[in-house]
Design a protein around this motif. Structure first.
Motif, mmCIF file in Angstrom:
data_model
loop_
_atom_site.group_PDB
_atom_site.id
_atom_site.type_symbol
_atom_site.label_atom_id
_atom_site.label_comp_id
_atom_site.label_asym_id
_atom_site.label_seq_id
_atom_site.Cartn_x
_atom_site.Cartn_y
_atom_site.Cartn_z
ATOM 1 N N TRP A 73 0.860 -1.191 0.000
ATOM 2 C CA TRP A 73 0.000 0.000 0.000
ATOM 3 C C TRP A 73 0.892 1.236 0.000
ATOM 4 O O TRP A 73 1.846 1.318 0.784
ATOM 5 C CB TRP A 73 -0.907 -0.057 1.232
ATOM 6 C CG TRP A 73 -1.823 1.096 1.397
ATOM 7 C CD1 TRP A 73 -3.024 1.292 0.782
ATOM 8 C CD2 TRP A 73 -1.620 2.235 2.246
ATOM 9 N NE1 TRP A 73 -3.580 2.476 1.204
ATOM 10 C CE2 TRP A 73 -2.735 3.071 2.099
ATOM 11 C CE3 TRP A 73 -0.599 2.636 3.114
ATOM 12 C CZ2 TRP A 73 -2.860 4.279 2.783
ATOM 13 C CZ3 TRP A 73 -0.718 3.832 3.789
ATOM 14 C CH2 TRP A 73 -1.847 4.637 3.619
ATOM 15 N N PRO A 74 0.629 2.220 -0.863
ATOM 16 C CA PRO A 74 1.508 3.380 -0.949
ATOM 17 C C PRO A 74 1.260 4.393 0.170
ATOM 18 O O PRO A 74 0.112 4.682 0.517
ATOM 19 C CB PRO A 74 1.169 3.997 -2.311
ATOM 20 C CG PRO A 74 -0.246 3.584 -2.560
ATOM 21 C CD PRO A 74 -0.426 2.245 -1.895
ATOM 22 N N ALA A 75 2.343 4.936 0.703
ATOM 23 C CA ALA A 75 2.246 5.987 1.715
ATOM 24 C C ALA A 75 1.541 7.200 1.125
ATOM 25 O O ALA A 75 1.558 7.413 -0.085
ATOM 26 C CB ALA A 75 3.643 6.377 2.201
ATOM 27 N N VAL A 76 0.940 7.981 1.995
ATOM 28 C CA VAL A 76 0.238 9.192 1.592
ATOM 29 C C VAL A 76 1.018 10.388 2.130
ATOM 30 O O VAL A 76 1.386 10.410 3.312
ATOM 31 C CB VAL A 76 -1.196 9.205 2.168
ATOM 32 C CG1 VAL A 76 -1.913 10.497 1.843
ATOM 33 C CG2 VAL A 76 -1.984 8.001 1.653
ATOM 34 N N ASP A 77 1.281 11.364 1.274
ATOM 35 C CA ASP A 77 1.990 12.556 1.712
ATOM 36 C C ASP A 77 0.992 13.622 2.150
ATOM 37 O O ASP A 77 -0.161 13.640 1.705
ATOM 38 C CB ASP A 77 2.881 13.105 0.596
ATOM 39 C CG ASP A 77 3.954 14.058 1.108
ATOM 40 O OD1 ASP A 77 4.168 14.126 2.341
ATOM 41 O OD2 ASP A 77 4.576 14.739 0.280
ATOM 42 N N ALA A 78 1.438 14.473 3.026
ATOM 43 C CA ALA A 78 0.672 15.639 3.463
ATOM 44 C C ALA A 78 1.671 16.573 4.118
ATOM 45 O O ALA A 78 2.744 16.140 4.557
ATOM 46 C CB ALA A 78 -0.412 15.243 4.459
ATOM 47 N N THR A 79 1.339 17.829 4.166
ATOM 48 C CA THR A 79 2.157 18.798 4.875
ATOM 49 C C THR A 79 1.356 19.271 6.078
ATOM 50 O O THR A 79 0.215 19.734 5.932
ATOM 51 C CB THR A 79 2.536 19.978 3.960
ATOM 52 O OG1 THR A 79 3.302 19.455 2.860
ATOM 53 C CG2 THR A 79 3.363 21.015 4.701
ATOM 54 N N LEU A 80 1.956 19.107 7.253
ATOM 55 C CA LEU A 80 1.272 19.396 8.511
ATOM 56 C C LEU A 80 2.152 20.262 9.406
ATOM 57 O O LEU A 80 3.385 20.207 9.314
ATOM 58 C CB LEU A 80 0.955 18.088 9.252
ATOM 59 C CG LEU A 80 -0.004 17.121 8.571
ATOM 60 C CD1 LEU A 80 -0.010 15.787 9.306
ATOM 61 C CD2 LEU A 80 -1.399 17.704 8.493
ATOM 62 N N PRO A 81 1.532 21.012 10.324
ATOM 63 C CA PRO A 81 2.318 21.804 11.271
ATOM 64 C C PRO A 81 2.983 20.918 12.321
ATOM 65 O O PRO A 81 2.363 19.984 12.831
ATOM 66 C CB PRO A 81 1.275 22.735 11.909
ATOM 67 C CG PRO A 81 -0.025 22.014 11.762
ATOM 68 C CD PRO A 81 0.094 21.218 10.498
ATOM 69 N N GLY A 82 4.247 21.239 12.597
ATOM 70 C CA GLY A 82 4.984 20.519 13.622
ATOM 71 C C GLY A 82 5.079 21.325 14.904
ATOM 72 O O GLY A 82 4.896 22.543 14.895
ATOM 73 N N VAL A 83 5.389 20.637 15.986
ATOM 74 C CA VAL A 83 5.516 21.316 17.274
ATOM 75 C C VAL A 83 6.707 22.271 17.302
ATOM 76 O O VAL A 83 6.812 23.098 18.198
ATOM 77 C CB VAL A 83 5.585 20.315 18.455
ATOM 78 C CG1 VAL A 83 4.297 19.499 18.538
ATOM 79 C CG2 VAL A 83 6.811 19.417 18.353
#
Length: 185
Positions: free
Chosen positions: A12-22
């Motif tokens: 199953w292919p990974a899904v990318d996303a851009t998220l805020p980090g701490v």
């Protein structure tokens, strides 16, 4: 309530996303991959299963760097219903436990849904082509930290992935608190 994720859906292919980090920066999930793969783990701050093993998660993430495996943690819980999982508390949790990897906030829960995350902790181990090779437990710990000599399931599986590109065929599912989903509008 305890939840158990399904078995590994190999390839199953990974899904990318851009998220805020701490750390105050935006992070792409794929940018966290090492040359030999990536672990994406869904955690939260309040879960007793996570609290029981957080030092081991941090240890294994650090040890996997030497194997060329990147690591990223994501919290997707409903912070309104579970204030301990707020972004401010995520920052404190990451500092307290000395995370050496990004801890990202999936406020709209779209990433958890895309991955089919079921519980905290829920580990997804990908090879260098970012296809799923491991969906299992960290070790045999539960709500309490297990013995110091427990087999390091995630670490051993991801070492194998780093060396061969393939995960072990036999995997034991993780167990943890269910993801705290927001009420549907």
């Amino acid at each position: 309530m305890a939840a158990i994720p399904p078995v590994c859906d190999f390839g199953w292919p990974a899904v990318d996303a851009t998220l805020p980090g701490v750390d105050g920066k935006q992070h792409s999930i794929f940018d966290q991959a090492g040359p030999n793969g990536l672990v994406v783990v869904f955690i939260c701050n309040h879960c007793p299963y996570v609290k029981a093993v957080i030092s081991r998660i941090v240890r294994d993430a650090e040890d996997l760097k030497a194997e060329g495996i990147g690591f990223v943690a994501i919290s997707s819980n409903d912070a309104e219903a579970y204030p301990e999982d707020s972004f401010a508390n995520m920052k404190q949790f990451a500092e307290e436990h000395r995370f050496g990897f990004p801890y990202l906030y999936d406020e709209d829960q779209s990433v958890a849904r895309a991955y089919g995350a079921a519980c905290t902790p829920d580990f997804f181990g990908f090879n260098n082509e970012l296809t799923l090779q491991y969906r299992g437990r960290l070790d045999a710990s539960r709500k309490e930290t297990g013995a110091a000599d427990l087999r390091r399931d995630l670490y051993e599986a991801m070492k194998q992935v780093a060396r061969t590109g393939n995960g072990p065929r036999e995997q034991v599912a993780s167990i943890g608190c269910s993801i705290k989903w927001k009420e549907a509008a």
